[in-house]
Scaffold this motif. Structure first.
Motif, PDB file in Angstrom:
ATOM      1  N   ILE A   1      29.335  21.305  10.651  1.00 48.74           N
ATOM      2  CA  ILE A   1      30.615  21.662  11.251  1.00 48.74           C
ATOM      3  C   ILE A   1      31.971  22.118  10.320  1.00 48.74           C
ATOM      4  N   GLU A   2      31.835  21.553   9.104  1.00 49.61           N
ATOM      5  CA  GLU A   2      33.027  21.742   8.063  1.00 49.61           C
ATOM      6  C   GLU A   2      32.472  21.553   6.865  1.00 49.61           C
ATOM      7  N   LYS A   3      33.101  22.525   5.770  1.00 55.35           N
ATOM      8  CA  LYS A   3      32.524  22.164   4.575  1.00 55.35           C
ATOM      9  C   LYS A   3      33.764  21.483   3.786  1.00 55.35           C
ATOM     10  N   LEU A   4      33.712  20.252   3.219  1.00 57.44           N
ATOM     11  CA  LEU A   4      34.670  19.456   2.754  1.00 57.44           C
ATOM     12  C   LEU A   4      34.920  19.717   1.131  1.00 57.44           C
ATOM     13  N   GLY A   5      33.693  20.183   0.493  1.00 54.98           N
ATOM     14  CA  GLY A   5      33.919  20.515  -0.971  1.00 54.98           C
ATOM     15  C   GLY A   5      32.641  20.587  -1.653  1.00 54.98           C
ATOM     16  N   THR A   6      32.450  20.747  -2.974  1.00 56.36           N
ATOM     17  CA  THR A   6      31.216  20.999  -3.724  1.00 56.36           C
ATOM     18  C   THR A   6      30.979  19.698  -4.709  1.00 56.36           C
ATOM     19  N   TYR A   7      29.668  19.282  -5.191  1.00 55.84           N
ATOM     20  CA  TYR A   7      29.381  18.386  -6.122  1.00 55.84           C
ATOM     21  C   TYR A   7      28.513  18.889  -7.062  1.00 55.84           C
ATOM     22  N   ASN A   8      28.751  19.078  -8.340  1.00 44.36           N
ATOM     23  CA  ASN A   8      27.748  19.620  -9.233  1.00 44.36           C
ATOM     24  C   ASN A   8      27.486  18.455 -10.077  1.00 44.36           C
ATOM     25  N   PRO A   9      26.098  18.108  -9.956  1.00 47.76           N
ATOM     26  CA  PRO A   9      25.627  16.944 -10.833  1.00 47.76           C
ATOM     27  C   PRO A   9      25.112  17.244 -12.332  1.00 47.76           C
ATOM     28  N   HIS A  10      25.077  18.572 -12.622  1.00 50.26           N
ATOM     29  CA  HIS A  10      24.693  19.013 -13.881  1.00 50.26           C
ATOM     30  C   HIS A  10      25.715  18.914 -15.076  1.00 50.26           C
ATOM     31  N   THR A  11      26.932  18.876 -14.523  1.00 50.85           N
ATOM     32  CA  THR A  11      27.976  18.952 -15.849  1.00 50.85           C
ATOM     33  C   THR A  11      28.135  17.728 -15.976  1.00 50.85           C
ATOM     34  N   ASP A  12      28.932  17.290 -17.281  1.00 54.32           N
ATOM     35  CA  ASP A  12      29.047  16.017 -17.971  1.00 54.32           C
ATOM     36  C   ASP A  12      30.606  15.780 -18.053  1.00 54.32           C
ATOM     37  N   PRO A  13      31.211  14.915 -17.191  1.00 54.28           N
ATOM     38  CA  PRO A  13      30.880  14.222 -15.875  1.00 54.28           C
ATOM     39  C   PRO A  13      30.482  14.923 -15.003  1.00 54.28           C
ATOM     40  N   PRO A  14      29.883  14.591 -13.858  1.00 53.80           N
ATOM     41  CA  PRO A  14      29.662  15.538 -12.728  1.00 53.80           C
ATOM     42  C   PRO A  14      30.628  15.957 -12.077  1.00 53.80           C
ATOM     43  N   SER A  15      31.077  17.162 -11.524  1.00 54.51           N
ATOM     44  CA  SER A  15      32.532  17.484 -11.369  1.00 54.51           C
ATOM     45  C   SER A  15      32.217  17.596  -9.639  1.00 54.51           C
ATOM     46  N   THR A  16      33.431  17.518  -9.074  1.00 55.36           N
ATOM     47  CA  THR A  16      33.412  17.452  -7.642  1.00 55.36           C
ATOM     48  C   THR A  16      34.891  18.044  -7.470  1.00 55.36           C
ATOM     49  N   VAL A  17      34.858  18.754  -6.298  1.00 59.83           N
ATOM     50  CA  VAL A  17      35.978  19.500  -5.615  1.00 59.83           C
ATOM     51  C   VAL A  17      35.850  18.927  -4.374  1.00 59.83           C
ATOM     52  N   LEU A  18      37.063  18.404  -3.755  1.00 57.68           N
ATOM     53  CA  LEU A  18      37.127  17.936  -2.393  1.00 57.68           C
ATOM     54  C   LEU A  18      38.464  18.339  -1.720  1.00 57.68           C
ATOM     55  N   LYS A  19      38.290  18.666  -0.359  1.00 59.22           N
ATOM     56  CA  LYS A  19      39.510  18.660   0.335  1.00 59.22           C
ATOM     57  C   LYS A  19      39.746  17.275   0.946  1.00 59.22           C
ATOM     58  N   MET A  20      40.636  16.485   0.098  1.00 59.69           N
ATOM     59  CA  MET A  20      40.916  15.002   0.477  1.00 59.69           C
ATOM     60  C   MET A  20      41.328  14.788   1.804  1.00 59.69           C
ATOM     61  N   GLN A  21      42.337  15.661   2.308  1.00 59.45           N
ATOM     62  CA  GLN A  21      43.025  15.390   3.677  1.00 59.45           C
ATOM     63  C   GLN A  21      42.024  15.631   4.461  1.00 59.45           C
TER      64      GLN A  21
END
Length: 115
Positions: free
Chosen positions: A34-54
């Motif tokens: 339905i909708e993309k809220l963000g991305t999650y990359n577990p291979h970076t240290d620490p794992p990176s996350t980009v989110l649309k919080m609202q």
């Protein structure tokens, strides 16, 4: 219809990156959403996350159920705290200013821990 917030796998072999998406629970893991809220990359240290919080908070308030992994990601990024505070405002326990102040205090504390 049950709505889930879950991970959608993208990326190369042995190098997955995940999109955090809102999807119907009956659709396949990498299928329609339905909708993309963000991305999650577990291979970076620490794992990176980009989110649309609202957007994430609004879907949680509407009743979308996060999977265990997404719930953990949301917890680390403060989405679940924001939802909890907004429910307090909705019930009349907190004012809007108090909820923003509590979230800002938590966010500043998290930034100190990350350094």
């Amino acid at each position: 219809m049950s709505v889930k917030i879950r991970l959608k796998r993208i990326g190369k072999k042995h190098k997955p990156i995940y999109h955090i998406v809102v999807a119907d629970s009956r659709s396949p893991r990498d299928g329609r959403f339905i909708e993309k809220l963000g991305t999650y990359n577990p291979h970076t240290d620490p794992p990176s996350t980009v989110l649309k919080m609202q957007d994430a908070v609004s879907w949680l308030m509407k009743g979308a159920q996060p999977t265990n992994t997404v719930k953990s990601i949301f917890s680390k990024n403060g989405v679940l705290l924001k939802k909890y505070l907004l429910e307090g405002v909705k019930k009349g326990v907190l004012t809007d200013e108090e909820s923003h102040k509590k979230f800002d205090t938590w966010y500043k504390f998290q930034m100190k821990l990350d350094k």
